[in-house]
Every structure is written in C-alpha cells, then in structure tokens.
Motif scaffolding. Structure first.
Motif, PDB file in Angstrom:
ATOM      1  N   LEU A  86       0.918  -1.234  -0.072  1.00 39.57           N
ATOM      2  CA  LEU A  86      -0.100  -0.078  -0.080  1.00 39.57           C
ATOM      3  C   LEU A  86       1.099   1.394   0.141  1.00 39.57           C
ATOM      4  CD1 LEU A  86      -2.710  -0.703   2.335  1.00 39.57           C
ATOM      5  CD2 LEU A  86      -3.118  -0.527   0.190  1.00 39.57           C
ATOM      6  N   ALA A  87       2.052   1.183   0.653  1.00 33.44           N
ATOM      7  CA  ALA A  87       2.819   2.354   0.755  1.00 33.44           C
ATOM      8  C   ALA A  87       3.555   2.554  -0.573  1.00 33.44           C
ATOM      9  CB  ALA A  87       3.805   2.220   1.847  1.00 33.44           C
ATOM     10  N   ALA A  88       4.075   1.580  -1.444  1.00 33.44           N
ATOM     11  CA  ALA A  88       4.484   1.448  -2.703  1.00 33.44           C
ATOM     12  C   ALA A  88       3.453   2.003  -3.535  1.00 33.44           C
ATOM     13  CB  ALA A  88       5.109   0.329  -3.086  1.00 33.44           C
ATOM     14  N   SER A  89       2.236   1.602  -3.560  1.00 34.28           N
ATOM     15  CA  SER A  89       1.287   2.131  -4.449  1.00 34.28           C
ATOM     16  C   SER A  89       1.031   3.389  -4.206  1.00 34.28           C
ATOM     17  CB  SER A  89      -0.012   1.292  -4.009  1.00 34.28           C
ATOM     18  OG  SER A  89       0.286   0.014  -4.333  1.00 34.28           O
ATOM     19  N   LEU A  90       1.031   3.930  -2.877  1.00 33.65           N
ATOM     20  CA  LEU A  90       0.624   5.476  -2.580  1.00 33.65           C
ATOM     21  C   LEU A  90       1.716   6.245  -3.429  1.00 33.65           C
ATOM     22  CD1 LEU A  90      -0.764   7.407  -1.012  1.00 33.65           C
ATOM     23  CD2 LEU A  90       0.277   7.136   0.633  1.00 33.65           C
ATOM     24  N   LEU A  91       3.003   5.973  -3.116  1.00 32.70           N
ATOM     25  CA  LEU A  91       3.883   6.701  -3.675  1.00 32.70           C
ATOM     26  C   LEU A  91       4.064   6.554  -5.311  1.00 32.70           C
ATOM     27  CD1 LEU A  91       6.716   8.106  -3.406  1.00 32.70           C
ATOM     28  CD2 LEU A  91       7.966   5.887  -3.503  1.00 32.70           C
ATOM     29  N   VAL A  92       3.596   5.509  -6.045  1.00 28.62           N
ATOM     30  CA  VAL A  92       3.564   5.488  -7.432  1.00 28.62           C
ATOM     31  C   VAL A  92       2.424   6.332  -7.859  1.00 28.62           C
ATOM     32  CG1 VAL A  92       3.053   3.962  -9.254  1.00 28.62           C
ATOM     33  CG2 VAL A  92       4.820   3.238  -7.772  1.00 28.62           C
ATOM     34  N   LEU A  93       1.274   6.092  -6.980  1.00 23.81           N
ATOM     35  CA  LEU A  93      -0.005   7.120  -7.625  1.00 23.81           C
ATOM     36  C   LEU A  93       0.377   8.509  -7.503  1.00 23.81           C
ATOM     37  CD1 LEU A  93      -2.661   4.872  -6.462  1.00 23.81           C
ATOM     38  CD2 LEU A  93      -2.229   5.448  -8.565  1.00 23.81           C
ATOM     39  N   LEU A  94       1.095   8.785  -6.473  1.00 30.63           N
ATOM     40  CA  LEU A  94       1.315  10.474  -6.142  1.00 30.63           C
ATOM     41  C   LEU A  94       2.389  10.772  -7.235  1.00 30.63           C
ATOM     42  CD1 LEU A  94       1.717  10.659  -2.362  1.00 30.63           C
ATOM     43  CD2 LEU A  94      -0.126  11.441  -3.979  1.00 30.63           C
ATOM     44  N   ILE A  95       3.251  10.100  -7.679  1.00 30.95           N
ATOM     45  CA  ILE A  95       4.254  10.363  -8.657  1.00 30.95           C
ATOM     46  C   ILE A  95       3.685  10.370 -10.020  1.00 30.95           C
ATOM     47  CG2 ILE A  95       6.386   9.621 -10.067  1.00 30.95           C
ATOM     48  CD1 ILE A  95       7.335   8.508  -7.245  1.00 30.95           C
ATOM     49  N   LEU A  96       2.738   9.635 -10.273  1.00 33.54           N
ATOM     50  CA  LEU A  96       1.771   9.563 -11.441  1.00 33.54           C
ATOM     51  C   LEU A  96       1.026  10.668 -11.702  1.00 33.54           C
ATOM     52  CD1 LEU A  96       1.685   7.432 -13.855  1.00 33.54           C
ATOM     53  CD2 LEU A  96      -0.235   6.606 -12.998  1.00 33.54           C
ATOM     54  N   GLY A  97       0.545  10.798 -10.495  1.00 33.34           N
ATOM     55  CA  GLY A  97      -0.534  12.292 -10.630  1.00 33.34           C
ATOM     56  C   GLY A  97       0.421  13.492 -10.760  1.00 33.34           C
ATOM     57  N   TYR A  98       1.680  13.652 -10.277  1.00 33.85           N
ATOM     58  CA  TYR A  98       2.327  14.804 -10.620  1.00 33.85           C
ATOM     59  C   TYR A  98       2.649  14.851 -12.032  1.00 33.85           C
ATOM     60  CZ  TYR A  98       6.511  17.757 -10.322  1.00 33.85           C
ATOM     61  OH  TYR A  98       7.158  18.825 -10.579  1.00 33.85           O
TER      62      TYR A  98
END
Length: 56
Positions: free
Chosen positions: A7-19
């Motif tokens: 979940l932590a890795a998914s959160l990080l990837v989604l935030l980077i993707l959104g940016y």
C-alpha cells in the motif's frame, strides 16, 4: 506486513504518476493529462485511507 509495504509503494507510485500527468501529456492534450492526474490523486487518496485504516 507485506500488505503495508504494498500500500505504501502504491501510494508513492500514484502520487508520482499524478504529478507527472498534471504537467500535461503535451501542449495540445493538457486537459487529458489533468483528467488522468485527478484520477491518480483520487486513487492515491483512497489508498492512503486504506493504509491509514490498516495502521490504526
């Protein structure tokens, strides 16, 4: 424990993707990029909420 890491890795990837998408896919397709960015940030908020629920 593995679920928390996922979940932590998914959160990080989604935030980077959104940016990245917020910057726009191109000069002519900026609205498409912003739409995907809003979706990525929404999913990041959902994953963040799931992570918070697991931790508390």
């Amino acid at each position: 424990m593995a679920e928390l890491v996922f979940l932590a890795a998914s959160l990080l990837v989604l935030l980077i993707l959104g940016y990245v998408f917020w910057g726009g896919v191109g000069s002519k397709r900026r609205d498409i990029g912003r739409g995907f960015a809003v979706a990525a940030f929404g999913l990041a908020a959902y994953v963040g909420h799931m992570l918070y629920d697991k931790l508390t």
